[in-house]
Design a protein around this motif. Structure first.
Motif, PDB file in Angstrom:
ATOM      1  N   LYS A 121       0.818  -1.184   0.000  1.00 14.85           N
ATOM      2  CA  LYS A 121       0.000   0.000   0.000  1.00 14.85           C
ATOM      3  C   LYS A 121       0.869   1.259   0.000  1.00 14.85           C
ATOM      4  O   LYS A 121       0.517   2.253  -0.628  1.00 14.85           O
ATOM      5  N   THR A 122       1.990   1.241   0.703  1.00 13.89           N
ATOM      6  CA  THR A 122       2.854   2.423   0.724  1.00 13.89           C
ATOM      7  C   THR A 122       3.543   2.635  -0.610  1.00 13.89           C
ATOM      8  O   THR A 122       3.822   3.767  -0.983  1.00 13.89           O
ATOM      9  N   ILE A 123       3.819   1.547  -1.345  1.00 16.43           N
ATOM     10  CA  ILE A 123       4.442   1.684  -2.660  1.00 16.43           C
ATOM     11  C   ILE A 123       3.472   2.357  -3.620  1.00 16.43           C
ATOM     12  O   ILE A 123       3.857   3.226  -4.412  1.00 16.43           O
ATOM     13  N   THR A 124       2.193   1.998  -3.559  1.00 17.50           N
ATOM     14  CA  THR A 124       1.181   2.621  -4.411  1.00 17.50           C
ATOM     15  C   THR A 124       1.069   4.109  -4.106  1.00 17.50           C
ATOM     16  O   THR A 124       0.945   4.930  -5.006  1.00 17.50           O
ATOM     17  N   MET A 125       1.123   4.465  -2.824  1.00 17.23           N
ATOM     18  CA  MET A 125       1.038   5.864  -2.425  1.00 17.23           C
ATOM     19  C   MET A 125       2.251   6.640  -2.940  1.00 17.23           C
ATOM     20  O   MET A 125       2.118   7.779  -3.382  1.00 17.23           O
ATOM     21  N   LYS A 126       3.434   6.018  -2.893  1.00 18.26           N
ATOM     22  CA  LYS A 126       4.643   6.669  -3.406  1.00 18.26           C
ATOM     23  C   LYS A 126       4.533   6.911  -4.909  1.00 18.26           C
ATOM     24  O   LYS A 126       4.918   7.982  -5.399  1.00 18.26           O
ATOM     25  N   TYR A 127       4.014   5.941  -5.640  1.00 20.24           N
ATOM     26  CA  TYR A 127       3.831   6.109  -7.082  1.00 20.24           C
ATOM     27  C   TYR A 127       2.805   7.198  -7.380  1.00 20.24           C
ATOM     28  O   TYR A 127       2.966   7.989  -8.315  1.00 20.24           O
ATOM     29  N   LEU A 128       1.761   7.254  -6.572  1.00 17.27           N
ATOM     30  CA  LEU A 128       0.735   8.273  -6.744  1.00 17.27           C
ATOM     31  C   LEU A 128       1.328   9.667  -6.504  1.00 17.27           C
ATOM     32  O   LEU A 128       1.093  10.587  -7.289  1.00 17.27           O
ATOM     33  N   ILE A 129       2.106   9.817  -5.465  1.00 19.29           N
ATOM     34  CA  ILE A 129       2.728  11.110  -5.165  1.00 19.29           C
ATOM     35  C   ILE A 129       3.711  11.496  -6.265  1.00 19.29           C
ATOM     36  O   ILE A 129       3.755  12.642  -6.700  1.00 19.29           O
ATOM     37  N   ALA A 130       4.497  10.541  -6.739  1.00 18.19           N
ATOM     38  CA  ALA A 130       5.452  10.818  -7.815  1.00 18.19           C
ATOM     39  C   ALA A 130       4.723  11.237  -9.094  1.00 18.19           C
ATOM     40  O   ALA A 130       5.151  12.165  -9.792  1.00 18.19           O
ATOM     41  N   ALA A 131       3.607  10.584  -9.400  1.00 22.46           N
ATOM     42  CA  ALA A 131       2.841  10.925 -10.598  1.00 22.46           C
ATOM     43  C   ALA A 131       2.231  12.322 -10.466  1.00 22.46           C
ATOM     44  O   ALA A 131       2.229  13.101 -11.429  1.00 22.46           O
ATOM     45  N   LEU A 132       1.751  12.662  -9.289  1.00 19.82           N
ATOM     46  CA  LEU A 132       1.179  13.992  -9.076  1.00 19.82           C
ATOM     47  C   LEU A 132       2.251  15.075  -9.193  1.00 19.82           C
ATOM     48  O   LEU A 132       2.016  16.142  -9.755  1.00 19.82           O
ATOM     49  N   LEU A 133       3.433  14.813  -8.651  1.00 15.39           N
ATOM     50  CA  LEU A 133       4.527  15.782  -8.756  1.00 15.39           C
ATOM     51  C   LEU A 133       4.964  15.974 -10.210  1.00 15.39           C
ATOM     52  O   LEU A 133       5.226  17.093 -10.646  1.00 15.39           O
ATOM     53  N   ALA A 134       5.026  14.887 -10.955  1.00 15.19           N
ATOM     54  CA  ALA A 134       5.416  14.992 -12.364  1.00 15.19           C
ATOM     55  C   ALA A 134       4.362  15.748 -13.171  1.00 15.19           C
ATOM     56  O   ALA A 134       4.701  16.569 -14.034  1.00 15.19           O
ATOM     57  N   ALA A 135       3.093  15.512 -12.871  1.00 13.69           N
ATOM     58  CA  ALA A 135       2.027  16.206 -13.591  1.00 13.69           C
ATOM     59  C   ALA A 135       2.003  17.688 -13.245  1.00 13.69           C
ATOM     60  O   ALA A 135       1.750  18.531 -14.096  1.00 13.69           O
ATOM     61  N   SER A 136       2.283  18.019 -11.987  1.00 11.75           N
ATOM     62  CA  SER A 136       2.250  19.435 -11.605  1.00 11.75           C
ATOM     63  C   SER A 136       3.465  20.186 -12.145  1.00 11.75           C
ATOM     64  O   SER A 136       3.416  21.402 -12.304  1.00 11.75           O
ATOM     65  N   ALA A 137       4.541  19.498 -12.432  1.00 10.94           N
ATOM     66  CA  ALA A 137       5.733  20.153 -12.975  1.00 10.94           C
ATOM     67  C   ALA A 137       5.477  20.670 -14.388  1.00 10.94           C
ATOM     68  O   ALA A 137       6.074  21.667 -14.802  1.00 10.94           O
ATOM     69  N   THR A 138       4.593  20.044 -15.114  1.00 13.86           N
ATOM     70  CA  THR A 138       4.301  20.506 -16.476  1.00 13.86           C
ATOM     71  C   THR A 138       3.556  21.836 -16.471  1.00 13.86           C
ATOM     72  O   THR A 138       3.549  22.542 -17.473  1.00 13.86           O
ATOM     73  N   ALA A 139       2.950  22.187 -15.359  1.00 17.56           N
ATOM     74  CA  ALA A 139       2.252  23.471 -15.277  1.00 17.56           C
ATOM     75  C   ALA A 139       3.223  24.641 -15.325  1.00 17.56           C
ATOM     76  O   ALA A 139       2.848  25.758 -15.671  1.00 17.56           O
ATOM     77  N   PHE A 140       4.469  24.397 -14.956  1.00 18.64           N
ATOM     78  CA  PHE A 140       5.464  25.461 -14.933  1.00 18.64           C
ATOM     79  C   PHE A 140       6.353  25.484 -16.176  1.00 18.64           C
ATOM     80  O   PHE A 140       7.276  26.277 -16.258  1.00 18.64           O
ATOM     81  N   ALA A 141       6.067  24.626 -17.131  1.00 20.26           N
ATOM     82  CA  ALA A 141       6.827  24.618 -18.381  1.00 20.26           C
ATOM     83  C   ALA A 141       6.446  25.848 -19.200  1.00 20.26           C
ATOM     84  O   ALA A 141       5.295  26.274 -19.199  1.00 20.26           O
ATOM     85  N   PRO A 142       7.414  26.449 -19.903  1.00 23.67           N
ATOM     86  CA  PRO A 142       7.083  27.641 -20.697  1.00 23.67           C
ATOM     87  C   PRO A 142       6.145  27.299 -21.851  1.00 23.67           C
ATOM     88  O   PRO A 142       6.288  26.277 -22.508  1.00 23.67           O
TER      89      PRO A 142
END
Length: 91
Positions: free
Chosen positions: A1-22
């Motif tokens: 369950k903690t591995i799934t949560m880590k993947y979820l957090i990593a996916a959310l961070l990667a998706a939010s990083a695209t918001a700051f792309a020029p």
């Protein structure tokens, strides 16, 4: 369950990083380039007309009138603010 949560957090961070792309924006030439040397036109925006007031009629006459009206309204609003302060502070 903690591995799934880590993947979820990593996916959310990667998706939010695209918001700051020029964002890619295309440069378009307009007839408003004639006003680039006017007082108040500053880099990087140059002549800034956010409401498109000069889109149809961009003559020097219309530009000068809009500038005059803007200055007049600014002065009236400053006097109104002073009047509000006088009333509020009982001067």
């Amino acid at each position: 369950k903690t591995i799934t949560m880590k993947y979820l957090i990593a996916a959310l961070l990667a998706a939010s990083a695209t918001a700051f792309a020029p964002a890619k924006s295309a440069q378009s030439g307009t007839s408003l380039k004639a006003f680039e040397d006017e007082l108040g036109a500053q880099p990087p925006l140059g002549f800034f007309d956010p409401f498109g007031l000069l889109n149809g009629d961009c003559s020097q006459e219309r530009f000068d009138r809009l500038r005059y009206v803007e200055i007049k309204h600014g002065r009236i609003s400053m006097i109104a603010f002073i009047g509000m302060l006088v009333q509020e502070l009982d001067i």
